[in-house]
Design an enzyme around this catalytic site. Structure first.
Site, PDB file in Angstrom:
ATOM      1  N   CYS A  35       0.826  -1.221   0.000  1.00 44.75           N
ATOM      2  CA  CYS A  35       0.000   0.000   0.000  1.00 44.75           C
ATOM      3  C   CYS A  35       0.853   1.261   0.000  1.00 44.75           C
ATOM      4  CB  CYS A  35      -0.952   0.011   1.194  1.00 44.75           C
ATOM      5  SG  CYS A  35      -0.121   0.085   2.780  1.00 44.75           S
ATOM      6  N   CYS A 104      -2.486  -3.321   8.638  1.00 51.32           N
ATOM      7  CA  CYS A 104      -2.140  -1.977   9.117  1.00 51.32           C
ATOM      8  C   CYS A 104      -1.612  -2.048  10.563  1.00 51.32           C
ATOM      9  CB  CYS A 104      -3.350  -1.060   9.044  1.00 51.32           C
ATOM     10  SG  CYS A 104      -4.258  -1.198   7.488  1.00 51.32           S
TER      11      CYS A 104
HETATM   12 FE1  FES Z   1      -1.562   0.685   4.188  1.00 56.19          FE
HETATM   13 FE2  FES Z   1      -3.398   0.484   6.085  1.00 56.19          FE
HETATM   14  S1  FES Z   1      -3.715   0.447   3.938  1.00 56.19           S
HETATM   15  S2  FES Z   1      -1.240   0.493   6.305  1.00 56.19           S
END
Ligand code: FES
Length: 149
Positions: A35, A104
């Site tokens: 991400c 996360c």
């Molecule tokens: Fe990247 Fe939550 S989507 S840490």
């Protein structure tokens, strides 16, 4: 049912311990390669105890809430206790995270461990490497940003 618990929303809207510790003696920075989010943890350690902690997170709401809760959970705690903190414990303290957001909370666990490892390295203190993530065989999807290409 709401996707996020009240506790997640509270820590996202009013994150605790945000910022930089200029006199930190342990700093850890990790990122999630998928991400692109980054979390940095600053620790002020004295007598094997986390006297103060701050964080900077460039990431999603769950990552911010996880950092905030994780810092609250380790503040004032002995190093060995902070090292035991798991991402599951962070998520549990947040009253749960959606399954696709559990990664996360992994960032928070990894960033704290990375900061403690940095402290041991800076002080020249011998430590048990098995207590820390082994980047070569890690399957958490995170990476220590300092070691990225
Ligand atoms: Fe990247 Fe939550 S989507 S840490």
């Amino acid at each position: 049912m709401a996707l996020y618990s009240e506790t997640v929303m509270d820590h996202f809207r009013h994150p605790r311990n945000v910022g930089v510790l200029p006199d930190a003696n342990g700093v850890g920075e990790v990122g999630n390669a998928k991400c692109g989010d980054i979390m940095k943890i600053y620790l002020k350690i004295q007598d094997d105890t986390i006297e103060d902690v701050k964080f900077e997170t460039f990431g999603c709401g769950s990552a911010i809430a996880s950092s905030s809760m994780a810092t609250e959970l380790i503040k004032g705690k002995p190093l060995q206790e902070a090292l035991q903190l798991t991402n599951q414990a962070v998520a549990q303290a947040l009253e749960g995270l959606p399954p696709h957001k559990m990664h996360c909370s992994v960032l928070a666990e990894e960033a704290i461990k990375s900061a403690i490892q940095d402290y041991y390295e800076r002080q020249g203190i011998a430590y048990d490497r098995s207590q820390f993530p082994d980047c070569a065989s890690c399957d958490h999807g995170c990476c220590h940003t300092g070691e990225q290409d």
